[in-house]
Design a protein around this motif. Structure first.
Motif, PDB file in Angstrom:
ATOM      1  N   LEU A 147     -39.340  40.983  16.708  1.00 56.86           N
ATOM      2  CA  LEU A 147     -38.070  40.268  16.587  1.00 56.86           C
ATOM      3  C   LEU A 147     -36.885  41.233  16.582  1.00 56.86           C
ATOM      4  CD1 LEU A 147     -39.110  37.531  14.002  1.00 56.86           C
ATOM      5  CD2 LEU A 147     -38.660  37.215  16.451  1.00 56.86           C
ATOM      6  N   ILE A 148     -37.071  42.411  16.002  1.00 55.28           N
ATOM      7  CA  ILE A 148     -36.015  43.436  16.050  1.00 55.28           C
ATOM      8  C   ILE A 148     -35.764  43.845  17.495  1.00 55.28           C
ATOM      9  CG2 ILE A 148     -35.492  45.856  15.521  1.00 55.28           C
ATOM     10  CD1 ILE A 148     -36.848  45.462  12.814  1.00 55.28           C
ATOM     11  N   ALA A 149     -36.834  44.097  18.242  1.00 58.49           N
ATOM     12  CA  ALA A 149     -36.700  44.518  19.641  1.00 58.49           C
ATOM     13  C   ALA A 149     -36.023  43.436  20.471  1.00 58.49           C
ATOM     14  CB  ALA A 149     -38.084  44.842  20.218  1.00 58.49           C
ATOM     15  N   ALA A 150     -36.385  42.172  20.215  1.00 57.41           N
ATOM     16  CA  ALA A 150     -35.801  41.060  20.968  1.00 57.41           C
ATOM     17  C   ALA A 150     -34.308  40.937  20.688  1.00 57.41           C
ATOM     18  CB  ALA A 150     -36.520  39.760  20.612  1.00 57.41           C
ATOM     19  N   ALA A 151     -33.930  41.051  19.408  1.00 54.07           N
ATOM     20  CA  ALA A 151     -32.520  40.930  19.039  1.00 54.07           C
ATOM     21  C   ALA A 151     -31.718  42.116  19.565  1.00 54.07           C
ATOM     22  CB  ALA A 151     -32.379  40.826  17.524  1.00 54.07           C
ATOM     23  N   GLU A 152     -32.286  43.314  19.471  1.00 58.16           N
ATOM     24  CA  GLU A 152     -31.571  44.498  19.960  1.00 58.16           C
ATOM     25  C   GLU A 152     -31.359  44.425  21.473  1.00 58.16           C
ATOM     26  OE1 GLU A 152     -33.903  47.772  18.536  1.00 58.16           O
ATOM     27  OE2 GLU A 152     -32.725  47.951  16.682  1.00 58.16           O
ATOM     28  N   LEU A 153     -32.334  43.893  22.192  1.00 57.04           N
ATOM     29  CA  LEU A 153     -32.172  43.715  23.633  1.00 57.04           C
ATOM     30  C   LEU A 153     -31.039  42.734  23.920  1.00 57.04           C
ATOM     31  CD1 LEU A 153     -33.164  44.181  26.544  1.00 57.04           C
ATOM     32  CD2 LEU A 153     -34.765  42.282  26.207  1.00 57.04           C
ATOM     33  N   GLN A 154     -31.016  41.644  23.159  1.00 57.00           N
ATOM     34  CA  GLN A 154     -29.974  40.633  23.340  1.00 57.00           C
ATOM     35  C   GLN A 154     -28.590  41.213  23.041  1.00 57.00           C
ATOM     36  OE1 GLN A 154     -30.917  37.015  21.250  1.00 57.00           O
ATOM     37  NE2 GLN A 154     -29.160  35.894  22.073  1.00 57.00           N
ATOM     38  N   PHE A 155     -28.474  41.947  21.959  1.00 57.26           N
ATOM     39  CA  PHE A 155     -27.179  42.550  21.604  1.00 57.26           C
ATOM     40  C   PHE A 155     -26.778  43.628  22.606  1.00 57.26           C
ATOM     41  CE2 PHE A 155     -28.186  40.986  17.230  1.00 57.26           C
ATOM     42  CZ  PHE A 155     -27.060  40.191  17.091  1.00 57.26           C
ATOM     43  N   GLY A 156     -27.761  44.402  23.064  1.00 56.47           N
ATOM     44  CA  GLY A 156     -27.460  45.475  24.008  1.00 56.47           C
ATOM     45  C   GLY A 156     -26.932  44.951  25.326  1.00 56.47           C
ATOM     46  N   ILE A 157     -27.600  43.920  25.863  1.00 56.16           N
ATOM     47  CA  ILE A 157     -27.164  43.355  27.138  1.00 56.16           C
ATOM     48  C   ILE A 157     -25.814  42.673  26.990  1.00 56.16           C
ATOM     49  CG2 ILE A 157     -27.669  41.562  28.851  1.00 56.16           C
ATOM     50  CD1 ILE A 157     -30.628  42.238  28.509  1.00 56.16           C
ATOM     51  N   ARG A 158     -25.615  41.967  25.883  1.00 60.39           N
ATOM     52  CA  ARG A 158     -24.323  41.317  25.685  1.00 60.39           C
ATOM     53  C   ARG A 158     -23.203  42.350  25.539  1.00 60.39           C
ATOM     54  NH1 ARG A 158     -22.439  36.424  25.108  1.00 60.39           N
ATOM     55  NH2 ARG A 158     -20.512  36.030  23.974  1.00 60.39           N
ATOM     56  N   GLY A 159     -23.470  43.422  24.826  1.00 60.99           N
ATOM     57  CA  GLY A 159     -22.458  44.461  24.661  1.00 60.99           C
ATOM     58  C   GLY A 159     -22.055  45.073  25.991  1.00 60.99           C
ATOM     59  N   LEU A 160     -23.042  45.370  26.830  1.00 57.56           N
ATOM     60  CA  LEU A 160     -22.751  45.913  28.161  1.00 57.56           C
ATOM     61  C   LEU A 160     -21.964  44.898  28.984  1.00 57.56           C
ATOM     62  CD1 LEU A 160     -26.145  47.626  29.097  1.00 57.56           C
ATOM     63  CD2 LEU A 160     -23.951  48.763  28.715  1.00 57.56           C
ATOM     64  N   GLY A 161     -22.353  43.631  28.867  1.00 56.52           N
ATOM     65  CA  GLY A 161     -21.683  42.572  29.620  1.00 56.52           C
ATOM     66  C   GLY A 161     -20.234  42.404  29.215  1.00 56.52           C
ATOM     67  N   VAL A 162     -19.970  42.470  27.919  1.00 54.81           N
ATOM     68  CA  VAL A 162     -18.595  42.356  27.423  1.00 54.81           C
ATOM     69  C   VAL A 162     -17.744  43.505  27.960  1.00 54.81           C
ATOM     70  CG1 VAL A 162     -17.155  42.516  25.354  1.00 54.81           C
ATOM     71  CG2 VAL A 162     -19.172  41.044  25.345  1.00 54.81           C
ATOM     72  N   ASP A 163     -18.314  44.718  27.928  1.00 59.33           N
ATOM     73  CA  ASP A 163     -17.574  45.889  28.433  1.00 59.33           C
ATOM     74  C   ASP A 163     -17.274  45.745  29.926  1.00 59.33           C
ATOM     75  OD1 ASP A 163     -17.601  47.026  25.938  1.00 59.33           O
ATOM     76  OD2 ASP A 163     -19.330  48.321  26.346  1.00 59.33           O
ATOM     77  N   GLN A 164     -18.263  45.289  30.693  1.00 54.65           N
ATOM     78  CA  GLN A 164     -18.069  45.149  32.135  1.00 54.65           C
ATOM     79  C   GLN A 164     -17.033  44.071  32.453  1.00 54.65           C
ATOM     80  OE1 GLN A 164     -21.804  44.564  34.127  1.00 54.65           O
ATOM     81  NE2 GLN A 164     -22.446  46.683  33.854  1.00 54.65           N
ATOM     82  N   ASP A 165     -17.098  42.965  31.734  1.00 53.64           N
ATOM     83  CA  ASP A 165     -16.127  41.884  31.966  1.00 53.64           C
ATOM     84  C   ASP A 165     -14.719  42.354  31.613  1.00 53.64           C
ATOM     85  OD1 ASP A 165     -18.092  40.232  32.867  1.00 53.64           O
ATOM     86  OD2 ASP A 165     -18.180  38.967  31.082  1.00 53.64           O
TER      87      ASP A 165
END
Length: 228
Positions: free
Chosen positions: A203-221
């Motif tokens: 569950l830690i790995a799943a949440a960290e993946l979700q936060f990581g992708i969202r963080g990159l997405g926010v920066d790109q947008d």
């Protein structure tokens, strides 16, 4: 859709709090109380995911097309979506990746016969059960993808069969709900195959993946917006 977007932002913030709790939990548990605490924490996280899909289902019944477009997500997240969310088989890639990383980091201890109890210490029977579940999930994924393809193939019907619009949107709602149901069931069943210690790491790995992708997405947008 603005109401679900607001819900998602609050839900996402709460997920971050749960990730902090997961990360701070004692691993491996050294006594029965700590073991019970891990079980309780895993159930708490799974309940949080259930709340998300329950709210998303209600949103889909109000506006299925917008839910499929996922306006609350970043452009990067949407590029990775499968029917409005993450692909269920991603869960298995996470298990295998985390298991491999942890196995390599503890290989000396494992060769000495010491058990780590983490995802790097999956038993042969656990690997077999995870593999069987992966095959089942791929089959369900493909069937739901075919359903969406059939719905999309009928796009021209929107021009000539206006009286059937409600029926067609109803079919789309059904596809979205099947996809979300498979997402939730996949995580639930993976967690059931793991020990509480392993489930927390998953569950830690799943949440960290979700936060990581969202963080990159926010920066790109943000860069894209500033560039315009």
């Amino acid at each position: 859709m603005s109401s679900f977007t607001n819900f998602y932002e609050t839900w996402f913030d709460h997920l971050r709090q749960l990730l902090n709790q997961l990360s701070a939990s004692p691993r491996p548990p050294s006594n029965p109380d700590q073991q019970r605490d891990l079980v309780h924490l895993v159930r708490k996280v799974m309940s949080h995911y259930s709340d998300y899909y329950r709210a998303k289902s209600l949103a889909a019944h109000r506006d299925a097309v917008s839910v499929l477009a996922a306006p609350w997500a970043t452009s990067l997240e949407r590029s990775l979506h499968w029917i409005g969310g993450w692909r269920p088989t991603t869960a298995f890639h996470l298990v295998y990746t985390e298991s491999s990383i942890r196995f390599e980091s503890h290989i000396v201890d494992i060769l000495r016969g010491q058990r780590t109890g983490d995802l790097g210490d999956l038993s042969p029977s656990q690997f077999r059960l995870v593999s069987d579940l992966q095959c089942e999930t791929v089959t369900e994924e493909n069937a739901i993808t075919d359903e969406l393809s059939e719905w999309q193939d009928g796009a021209s019907d929107f021009l000539v069969e206006i009286p059937n619009m409600e029926e067609k949107i109803g079919r789309l709602i059904s596809v979205i709900e099947k996809a979300d149901d498979l997402r939730l069931r996949t995580v639930q069943r993976v967690v059931e195959l793991l020990t509480p210690h392993q489930a927390v790491e998953f569950l830690i790995a799943a949440a960290e993946l979700q936060f990581g992708i969202r963080g990159l997405g926010v920066d790109q947008d943000r860069l894209r917006t500033n560039g315009d």
